[in-house]
Design an enzyme around this catalytic site. Structure first.
Site, PDB file in Angstrom:
ATOM      1  N   HIS A 183       0.787  -1.157  -0.077  1.00 54.30           N
ATOM      2  CA  HIS A 183      -0.024   0.059   0.172  1.00 54.30           C
ATOM      3  C   HIS A 183       0.978   1.042  -0.217  1.00 54.30           C
ATOM      4  CE1 HIS A 183      -3.080   2.829   1.443  1.00 54.30           C
ATOM      5  NE2 HIS A 183      -4.054   2.115   1.503  1.00 54.30           N
ATOM      6  N   GLU A 215      -0.983   1.416  -5.431  1.00 53.34           N
ATOM      7  CA  GLU A 215      -0.768   0.012  -4.574  1.00 53.34           C
ATOM      8  C   GLU A 215      -0.591  -1.169  -5.544  1.00 53.34           C
ATOM      9  OE1 GLU A 215      -3.816   2.636  -2.110  1.00 53.34           O
ATOM     10  OE2 GLU A 215      -3.854   0.312  -1.722  1.00 53.34           O
TER      11      GLU A 215
END
Ligand code: TA6
Length: 307
Positions: A177, A281
């Site tokens: 992320h 991400e």
């Protein structure tokens, strides 16, 4: 088999230094209450990584502006996820598929990972390997050890490897992320997603098709699916491109909270902090959840570089 030098959550800075430090290149710091981070300063880059969650926090190639964004209000406290850097979303991405009370983005990012090895490679890169062996919790009953190998250099290379040691198939969703530093999110383009289908989280996960590059004039929260090609973040103010090249990943998530959510989240450092970050991400989410047979191993890897 645990090596004699495997870190366990009780090792202190002195023990870690004795076992894993690399003179003048890799050291350990206790930033308070036993929250220990790795600090890297080599000819190629500076970087930092929290042992909790095997969480890369910063990475800056020498002569470059920081490439990752880390909130000035990031909490470096046991059990709290760190706002910024590269949180590991695992063994599920986003909200749990069936249990709304389960931790969003899974439990790996606040778990105590073990430090397995540190080494300096021939080209001057610094490699760190960590692993999470005990993955069985009340939210996840499977024996599915996960390891991460991070190579810190003028580029940043990350491999996240999951092994299903249980005797049943498991459904795995995941993402690195990553929060990237940009000078002004209103003056960037995310390239490489043209015509890709995405689920729009801000519109009841409606399925849509990307038209051209991704620009930012409001909150964006999209899961691009069946997408494996390279992505470029073009920063027109810093006059640089951040290249994202991935393997074993069929999804890319693009997120910027914009003003209201930035203020509501309260740990991004300032009301306008959203201007200096964008999340792109690399993972496997939604339609791209990975079905891992008993005994099977899956690797997600990504390389970040700057031109
Ligand atoms: O990846 C985008 C996202 O799922 C957003 O919806 C937002 O929730 C963001 O992740 C941050 O999640 P976190 O749990 O780290 O606050």
């Amino acid at each position: 088999m645990l090596s004699a030098l495997s870190y366990n959550p009780n090792m202190d800075v002195q023990q870690l230094t004795k076992a894993f430090a690399i003179q003048d290149k890799l050291s350990f710091r206790d930033v308070g209450n036993g929250f220990i981070i790795i600090a890297i300063d080599s000819e190629l880059c500076t970087a930092s990584m929290a042992l909790q969650g095997a969480h890369v926090m910063t990475w800056q190639p020498k002569g470059e502006a920081p490439v990752l964004w880390l909130s000035p209000d990031a909490k470096l406290e046991k059990g709290k996820s760190i706002r910024g850097g590269i949180p590991i979303c695992w063994p599920w991405f986003g909200d749990h598929a069936t249990e709304s009370t389960f931790t969003a983005h899974g439990f790996a990012r606040t778990a105590d990972w073990e430090l397995v090895s540190t080494s300096e490679l021939a080209g001057g890169e610094i490699e760190v390997v960590m692993r999470l062996l005990d993955t069985q919790t009340e939210q996840w009953k499977y024996d599915t050890p996960v390891a991460i190998k991070v190579t810190f250099g003028r580029s940043l290379h990350i491999e996240l490897t999951t092994t299903n040691q249980s005797d049943v198939p498991i459904q795995l969703s995941e993402a690195l992320h990553t929060y990237f530093h940009v000078q002004d999110v209103r003056k960037i383009e995310v390239q490489g997603l043209d015509s890709i289908e995405y689920l729009d989280k801000l519109d009841a996960y409606q399925r849509k098709s990307q038209q051209g590059v991704v620009c930012f004039e409001q909150e964006v929260d999209r899961i691009y699916i069946n997408q494996s090609s390279d992505i470029i973040i073009q920063d027109k103010v810093l006059n640089r491109n951040i290249h994202i090249s991935k393997q074993g990943s069929q999804s890319s998530i693009v997120w910027n909270p914009w003003l209201d959510k930035c203020k509501a989240m309260g740990d991004l450092g300032a009301d306008d902090a959203f201007l200096n970050m964008v999340c792109v991400e690399s993972g496997n989410a939604a339609d791209n959840t990975v079905s891992l047979a008993a005994g099977e191993t899956h690797c997600l890897s990504v390389t970040y570089s700057v031109t």
